[in-house]
Design an enzyme around this catalytic site. Structure first.
Site, PDB file in Angstrom:
ATOM      1  N   GLU A 221       0.771  -1.216   0.062  1.00 37.36           N
ATOM      2  CA  GLU A 221      -0.168  -0.172   0.008  1.00 37.36           C
ATOM      3  C   GLU A 221       0.994   1.248   0.010  1.00 37.36           C
ATOM      4  O   GLU A 221       1.946   1.508   0.642  1.00 37.36           O
ATOM      5  CB  GLU A 221      -0.938   0.058   1.078  1.00 37.36           C
TER       6      GLU A 221
ATOM      7  N   CYS B 129      -5.419  -2.712   2.597  1.00 42.23           N
ATOM      8  CA  CYS B 129      -5.373  -2.787   3.992  1.00 42.23           C
ATOM      9  C   CYS B 129      -6.679  -2.804   4.912  1.00 42.23           C
ATOM     10  O   CYS B 129      -6.926  -3.996   5.103  1.00 42.23           O
ATOM     11  CB  CYS B 129      -4.534  -1.420   4.220  1.00 42.23           C
TER      12      CYS B 129
ATOM     13  N   LYS C  17      -9.603   2.988  -2.195  1.00 47.19           N
ATOM     14  CA  LYS C  17      -9.826   2.331  -0.899  1.00 47.19           C
ATOM     15  C   LYS C  17     -11.264   2.637  -0.343  1.00 47.19           C
ATOM     16  O   LYS C  17     -11.717   3.953   0.040  1.00 47.19           O
ATOM     17  CB  LYS C  17      -8.767   2.714  -0.010  1.00 47.19           C
TER      18      LYS C  17
END
Length: 258
Positions: free
Chosen positions: A45, A143, A109
């Site tokens: 990431e 994540c 995200k």
């Protein structure tokens, strides 16, 4: 072209804090070492900066697309990783899945990490994104998404969950457990790529990048805590075999995600 066996390479490395130029230079050497040797390369990431909340002047633009496209074309493989990305006057934590034909799939995200204030800096994405490549379907995740199983729920018959992360040492047990759980409950491969080293806030990272098959078996040595590159094979036939034999996905509860 479709492939039953997909060679997948994980780059687990430290990141130079808030230094896109140096990180891109470092990754170029690592990525180029895989030219012609793999089908997919997965990066951590925010691989150009580390998990920073200061995107002004550091966020990527279309230049990072060109960077990934150039490496993917020359290497003959797809690449997935995330970067801080600027859109007008807004910023997102953007996952980019770049194919060797120059086409790409974008995922922003969905779950911004409120504990670090990510929600105050980056706009969150709105939906699940699945990228297709060589006959495989990849659910793109980043994540903190790992903590939300409904968002990864396998309603689209995908083959692989891809998680790229900056997941710190104090919560690494959750990373290990949740990656395995996501593979088992979705009957898919689950690939998690984390960084190592220390970032500019003093946070430590110890990797534990891993690949799990549809039964939750580890395909890499565990724990893996050093810098390095590992390549393994994943098999489409294994997915088909166990989904045919163990029809757990057919018994899932019926609901939709808003």
């Amino acid at each position: 072209m479709k492939k039953d066996i997909l060679k997948t390479s994980i780059i687990q490395t430290s990141l130079v804090w808030e230094n896109p130029k140096q990180n891109l230079k470092n990754f170029s050497k690592k990525i180029e070492s895989l030219n012609g040797k793999t089908d997919l390369v997965v990066l951590p990431e925010m691989f150009t900066t580390g998990f920073s909340m200061k995107p002004d002047g550091l966020a990527c633009d279309s230049g990072v697309i060109d960077y990934l496209k150039d490496h993917a074309i020359r290497g003959g493989f797809a690449i997935y990783g995330s970067v801080m990305f600027q859109i007008g006057d807004k910023f997102v934590n953007r996952g980019i899945f770049m194919r060797p034909d120059g086409s790409s799939t974008i995922y922003d995200k969905r779950h911004t990490f409120t504990l670090a204030g990510e929600h105050e800096v980056y706009e969150k994405g709105g939906k699940t994104i699945v990228a297709e490549y060589l006959g495989w379907k990849f659910n793109l995740q980043i994540c903190y998404d790992l903590r939300f199983p409904v968002f990864a729920r396998n309603t689209s018959n995908y083959d692989v969950l891809l998680y790229v992360a900056n997941w710190p040492v104090p919560r690494i047990n959750a990373w290990d457990a949740l990656l395995k759980a996501r593979a088992i409950e979705n009957m898919s491969y689950c690939i998690g790529v984390n960084r190592v080293g220390k970032d500019g806030t003093g946070m430590d990272y110890n990797g534990h990048s891993q690949v799990y098959d549809v039964l939750g078996n580890e395909l890499l040595n565990q724990p893996w805590e050093e810098e390095g590159i590992q390549t393994m094979e994943i098999h489409k036939s294994q997915i088909e075999k166990y989904r045919s034999k163990l029809r757990f996905l057919e018994d899932r509860d019926k609901f939709t995600l808003n």
